[in-house]
Write a protein that holds these residues in place. Structure first.
Motif, PDB file in Angstrom:
ATOM      1  N   ASP A 720       0.828  -1.207   0.000  1.00 51.67           N
ATOM      2  CA  ASP A 720       0.000   0.000   0.000  1.00 51.67           C
ATOM      3  C   ASP A 720       0.862   1.256   0.000  1.00 51.67           C
ATOM      4  O   ASP A 720       0.481   2.281  -0.583  1.00 51.67           O
ATOM      5  CB  ASP A 720      -0.913   0.010   1.232  1.00 51.67           C
ATOM      6  CG  ASP A 720      -2.013  -1.033   1.141  1.00 51.67           C
ATOM      7  OD1 ASP A 720      -2.259  -1.526   0.019  1.00 51.67           O
ATOM      8  OD2 ASP A 720      -2.619  -1.370   2.179  1.00 51.67           O
ATOM      9  N   ASP A 721       2.014   1.188   0.637  1.00 49.75           N
ATOM     10  CA  ASP A 721       2.902   2.349   0.683  1.00 49.75           C
ATOM     11  C   ASP A 721       3.744   2.499  -0.580  1.00 49.75           C
ATOM     12  O   ASP A 721       4.186   3.600  -0.911  1.00 49.75           O
ATOM     13  CB  ASP A 721       3.828   2.236   1.894  1.00 49.75           C
ATOM     14  CG  ASP A 721       3.085   2.393   3.207  1.00 49.75           C
ATOM     15  OD1 ASP A 721       2.038   3.079   3.208  1.00 49.75           O
ATOM     16  OD2 ASP A 721       3.527   1.809   4.214  1.00 49.75           O
ATOM     17  N   ASN A 724       3.388   1.751  -6.914  1.00 49.66           N
ATOM     18  CA  ASN A 724       3.661   2.084  -8.317  1.00 49.66           C
ATOM     19  C   ASN A 724       4.808   1.258  -8.881  1.00 49.66           C
ATOM     20  O   ASN A 724       5.952   1.396  -8.424  1.00 49.66           O
ATOM     21  CB  ASN A 724       4.021   3.563  -8.450  1.00 49.66           C
ATOM     22  CG  ASN A 724       2.971   4.473  -7.850  1.00 49.66           C
ATOM     23  OD1 ASN A 724       1.773   4.256  -8.028  1.00 49.66           O
ATOM     24  ND2 ASN A 724       3.414   5.500  -7.117  1.00 49.66           N
ATOM     25  N   THR A 733       7.136   4.900  -3.995  1.00 43.05           N
ATOM     26  CA  THR A 733       6.253   5.255  -2.889  1.00 43.05           C
ATOM     27  C   THR A 733       5.020   6.005  -3.369  1.00 43.05           C
ATOM     28  O   THR A 733       5.063   6.736  -4.371  1.00 43.05           O
ATOM     29  CB  THR A 733       7.009   6.124  -1.861  1.00 43.05           C
ATOM     30  OG1 THR A 733       6.106   6.546  -0.850  1.00 43.05           O
ATOM     31  CG2 THR A 733       7.631   7.358  -2.506  1.00 43.05           C
ATOM     32  N   ARG A 734       3.955   5.829  -2.618  1.00 42.18           N
ATOM     33  CA  ARG A 734       2.717   6.534  -2.950  1.00 42.18           C
ATOM     34  C   ARG A 734       2.930   8.045  -2.883  1.00 42.18           C
ATOM     35  O   ARG A 734       2.326   8.802  -3.649  1.00 42.18           O
ATOM     36  CB  ARG A 734       1.625   6.113  -1.961  1.00 42.18           C
ATOM     37  CG  ARG A 734       0.265   6.755  -2.211  1.00 42.18           C
ATOM     38  CD  ARG A 734      -0.737   6.330  -1.156  1.00 42.18           C
ATOM     39  NE  ARG A 734      -0.916   4.890  -1.139  1.00 42.18           N
ATOM     40  CZ  ARG A 734      -1.702   4.214  -1.988  1.00 42.18           C
ATOM     41  NH1 ARG A 734      -2.370   4.871  -2.923  1.00 42.18           N
ATOM     42  NH2 ARG A 734      -1.813   2.910  -1.900  1.00 42.18           N
ATOM     43  N   GLY A 838       3.836   6.000 -11.367  1.00 46.94           N
ATOM     44  CA  GLY A 838       2.857   4.926 -11.466  1.00 46.94           C
ATOM     45  C   GLY A 838       2.407   4.591 -12.866  1.00 46.94           C
ATOM     46  O   GLY A 838       1.449   3.829 -13.050  1.00 46.94           O
TER      47      GLY A 838
END
Length: 971
Positions: A720-721, A724, A733-734, A838
């Motif tokens: 989740d973190d 991408n 990282t997001r 991403g």
């Protein structure tokens, strides 16, 4: 038996015998006639069979018949064009009188010759809504025949096919309506004769109401004079009035004319002389049907048939099995007073007149070296396809399913039965539908094959079943297997499934399929019919045809449901849209040059004109090791073409919807810019690349150090973190999206020149435009594009992050990235910033094949109208595409050519209104609204090295663009 009671209205005949004779013709006919001995004159009455696929003995036998017996003509049967042409020249060279060369070419040369064009059988012509294409087909066939040294075509068939069980006529007839048969027969005759070929109408007095093949046995026609006059003779009378130069008499037994049961109409003086020549006043050439046919040949001794046919009134003895004996029997008949010498001489003169009309008074040999080029007239392809465009018939259209409309609501799969996976039909279906095309090559496949297929169709709500490889045999269900019929019934019984049944064959076969709620007839199974059928199903072409015959009590002649034209992208021959295919073929040389010189390992090139794809080819391989050939389905990284195929579509949509103003400040939509150096920048400035933005800024460079990727930004597993995928095994990282945006907001601007920012192409413009779009749409740009544009348009290949939907092998690789991702890129976007964020960016990220990109761009050329839908309500594309500011070649988001550079991005032959875009990976799309030309070039020139600049060095894309304009045919 005397024939009485025949009432036929006859206009002044305009056929061969009634044609006025010029002094030159009279002189030639007289000189040839007087130069012949009586036996040599008799030889002119014989037309013997010749083949170009037989051995030397056969050719020597023909030599003897020509040299020794002075036969008047040859009827060529099986063989090949070049072999036939060579033999024609050989036989003509030894003939005392030039030979009249004939062929059966009802649907084109391929009725008899290999490697030749097939136009259409007459049932297909009967289904059309317009007679002009019958004439055009006659013209094209005539020109090919003349090129081949042929003078006579045994066509058209003008039998009224009133018996569905007819084993020999069937789809060779225009249909069951005498008026339609007459009109189309006359159109065909004129097409042939206006272009120098003697047409021969057949099979007199009508072979349509028989159930026996006269090649095998003698059919019996029990008709009365009223029906014969009103139905069967009607088309012949109309053809006589139109001036048909020849007629062929059928092998039939008709009690109406003769009481002897073995007396074929060919040998009936009551019919040939009494009815045809006297009652109907026909003065043209009368040909027997082939005298070797079993229906007559088995009943007589060698030579007898020839004499009897002449006595009956025939002029030309076709396919005599024994010319020497035939000549002897004819001489005996003359000596016995059964036929007069004057009658013989008159027929010989009639044949010589036909030879003069055909140009044999100035005979020229066939040009064999240039034969193939001369036969392959590109215009023929246009006519060939037009025939099927006007013939395909929607017989039933339950639920108004056709043409397929909202493709985003339809999950369509296709099943082809009787043809392989690589068929033209499957290829074109795949250009419209996102679902698979399953192939069952064996028409008579067992039930188990279809049972396995059933489970694979579960995800779909529409199944199109097409039947291929059908035949014309009523006793064998026209080639439709029992397993196939059972499979179709099972599909139709499924309440959640809509089934479309397509019969690519004889219309009479529809009686086995009439329970289908949606039923379409293609009449034949060949390249043009397979090309056209999917286009009708999807509304690229309207359905226009009607059944020419009654199939059943519920499917009667005349049934045919018109469907609308949804203006989807079509597929057609270049000539149909005014381009010269021979010139367009020069694209091959340039594209192959790009591969040979390693400008790119492969490419796709597509050209459309007036909404029709006229050129669509793939070249080379995905890589230089030649492991995977480029196919039309290969996906390419579009690079900056993403700007116009993705982000710009959303901006135009928002403008069209009144949700965005071009003159508003960007900061009005993105408040975080109000305190930045970009606070006064307008939306128009961004689209014109005149807002002062730099071409780019460091992004990925900030996420690496000498040791490699910074752990703050990257992980080796998705979470989740770190969602991408930057490359396989590397995830960013997001938070990086916010980081990149912050870097853009804080980035410096270019210095002003004379108080204005210079025009500077910038990726940052489209990164900001993406941000605006997502803010106003309140959703990610990729989700919006998929729902609003790509899915409804049926763009199965157009996507960001293609590895989420496609196997890697379907995607052309790009660079071997040695400086950032340290891997060979394939399926992850080449652009580093797009990959970092991403794979979905405003300036890059889209992948597609040429066909799907063409569909999107064709919609743009049509200002949002496509497939029965409106994607834009106003002419917003036109507004955005035109140049906006003097000194700035660009439109709003769209690029234009650079007239100041001789080797600019567009052809200097294209108008200034041409708009589109290029991409760093070796892609481009250009649209010309004046000439309605669309050009797409996709390649992976950056494989394996992004520094490869040979595509531009050799000016590959622009040179191909030049060829397109050079191919335009001047009006």
């Amino acid at each position: 038996m005397a024939v009485t009671g025949l009432i036929i209205t006859s206009a002044a005949p305009r056929n061969l015998g009634a044609r006025p004779m010029s002094a030159a013709e009279q002189t030639w006919v007289d000189s040839v006639f007087t130069s012949l001995t009586p036996d040599q004159r008799l030889g002119q009455l014989f037309m013997v069979a010749a083949y170009s696929n037989k051995d030397k003995k056969h050719a020597q036998r023909i030599d003897e018949l020509v040299r020794t017996y002075n036969v008047g003509g040859l009827m060529f049967l099986q063989g090949g064009p070049k072999r036939q042409a060579a033999l024609t020249n050989r036989y003509q060279a030894i003939a005392k009188v030039p030979l009249l060369i004939a062929m059966d070419a009802e649907w084109g040369l391929d009725m008899r010759l290999d490697s030749s064009m097939h136009f259409a059988k007459q049932m297909t012509l009967g289904a059309m809504d317009d007679d002009q294409y019958v004439y055009q087909m006659g013209r094209e066939i005539a020109l090919k025949l003349k090129t081949l040294g042929v003078h006579v075509s045994f066509s058209p068939v003008i039998d009224v096919n009133s018996n569905p069980d007819n084993p020999v006529i069937g789809n060779r007839s225009f249909g069951e309506n005498k008026e339609q048969v007459s009109k189309r027969g006359v159109a065909y005759i004129r097409g042939l004769q206006d272009h120098g070929i003697v047409a021969v109408a057949k099979h007199f007095p009508g072979h349509g109401d028989t159930d026996v093949d006269s090649h095998v046995a003698l059919p019996v026609v029990n008709t009365d004079m009223a029906r014969l006059t009103n139905v069967d003779l009607y088309p012949f009378q109309k053809s006589f009035e139109a001036g048909v130069m020849g007629v062929m008499v059928a092998h039939l037994y008709m009690p109406l004319f003769d009481t002897i049961k073995t007396q074929t109409t060919t040998l009936s003086r009551s019919l040939v002389t009494g009815l045809l020549k006297e009652k109907m006043s026909y003065q043209g050439l009368v040909f027997t049907d082939a005298l070797n046919m079993k229906s007559v040949a088995n009943l007589y001794k060698p030579g007898e048939l020839d004499a009897l046919a002449l006595i009956a009134g025939n002029d030309v003895l076709l396919f005599s099995e024994d010319v020497p004996l035939g000549l002897q029997r004819v001489r005996e008949a003359v000596a016995a007073g059964k036929i007069t010498q004057e009658d013989i001489d008159a027929r010989v003169r009639k044949i010589l007149r036909a030879k003069y009309w055909a140009g044999l008074n100035r005979y020229q040999p066939v040009d064999v070296p240039n034969l193939v080029d001369n036969l392959n007239r590109p215009l023929s392809r246009k006519v060939q396809q037009q025939i099927y465009e006007h013939a395909v018939t929607v017989v039933k259209n339950g639920d108004d399913l056709l043409p397929f409309h909202r493709l985003d609501t339809l999950r369509i799969a296709s099943v082809t039965i009787g043809t392989g996976a690589g068929s033209t039909y499957a290829t074109i279906m795949n250009k419209y539908q996102s679902g698979p095309v399953y192939s069952v090559a064996n028409r008579y496949a067992p039930d188990s094959t279809f049972e396995r297929l059933q489970s694979r169709l579960a995800p779909y709500n529409v199944v199109v079943v097409s039947l291929h490889g059908m035949n014309n045999t009523p006793t064998h269900n026209y080639g439709i297997g029992d397993g196939a019929l059972k499979f179709i019934r099972q599909l139709q019984a499924n309440p959640r499934l809509k089934t479309v049944v397509v019969a690519m064959g004889n219309a009479y076969a529809l009686k086995y399929l009439e329970d289908a709620r949606t039923l379409v007839c293609g009449y034949e199974d060949n390249y043009p019919s397979q090309l056209v059928m999917p286009q009708v199903l999807f509304g690229a072409l309207p359905a226009k045809g009607q059944l020419p015959v009654t199939v059943s009590p519920t499917l009667k002649a005349g049934v045919g449901l018109p469907t609308p034209d949804f203006h989807r992208l079509r597929y057609a021959a270049p000539e149909s849209e005014g381009l010269d295919s021979k010139v367009l073929a020069q694209i091959d040389n340039i594209a192959l040059e790009s591969v040979a010189y390693a400008a790119a390992p492969g490419c796709q090139v597509l050209v459309a004109k007036n909404g029709a794809v006229v050129f669509d080819k793939s070249y080379g391989y995905s890589t230089y090791d030649k492991a995977h050939p480029v196919e039309s389905s290969t996906l390419y990284d579009l690079a900056s073409v993403t700007k116009v195929a993705g982000t710009l579509q959303t901006i135009m949509y928002l403008k069209d919807q009144g949700k965005l103003s071009l003159d508003a400040k960007v900061a009005d939509y993105l408040p975080e810019l109000r305190t930045s150096n970009k606070k006064d920048m307008t939306m128009r400035d961004l689209l014109l690349h005149q807002g002062g933005l730099k071409p780019g800024i460091p992004t990925w460079e900030r996420t690496v150090n000498k040791a490699g990727l910074k752990p703050t930004f990257y992980a080796s597993t998705r979470s989740d973190d770190f969602p991408n995928e930057v490359a396989p095994g590397t995830f960013s990282t997001r938070a990086v999206n916010d980081s990149v945006w912050t870097w853009i907001v804080r980035s410096g601007l270019l210095p002003k020149i004379k108080g204005k920012y210079p025009v500077e192409y910038s990726d940052l413009s489209f990164m900001i435009l993406k941000r605006v779009s997502e803010k106003l749409l309140n959703q990610p740009i990729d989700a919006f594009l998929q729902k609003t544009f790509y899915a409804p348009l049926g763009l199965a290949s157009m996507t960001y992050n293609p590895l989420e939907r496609f196997p890697k092998a379907c995607i052309a690789p790009t660079e071997n990235d040695t400086y950032y991702r340290k891997t060979q890129l394939q399926g992850t976007v080449h652009d580093q910033t797009a990959a970092l964020t991403g794979g979905v960016a405003g300036h890059a990220g889209l992948f597609a094949n040429a066909n799907d990109l063409a569909i999107l761009m064709q919609m743009n050329m049509q200002n949002g109208r496509y497939g029965g839908q409106r994607y834009f309500q106003s002419p917003v594309v036109t507004e955005f595409a035109r140049p906006q500011v003097a000194g700035n070649r660009r439109g709003l988001g769209w690029d234009h050519g650079n007239p100041e550079k001789p080797e600019g991005p567009t052809s200097n032959l294209s108008p200034e209104s041409t708009f589109g875009h290029t991409g760093f990976t070796g892609t481009c799309v250009w649209m010309d609204p004046e000439n309605k030309i669309l050009y797409i070039f996709l390649s992976n020139r950056v494989y394996p090295d992004g520094g490869n600049n040979k595509l531009r060095q050799y000016n590959i894309r622009t040179r191909i663009h030049d060829v397109i304009y050079k191919s335009l045919v001047k009006s």
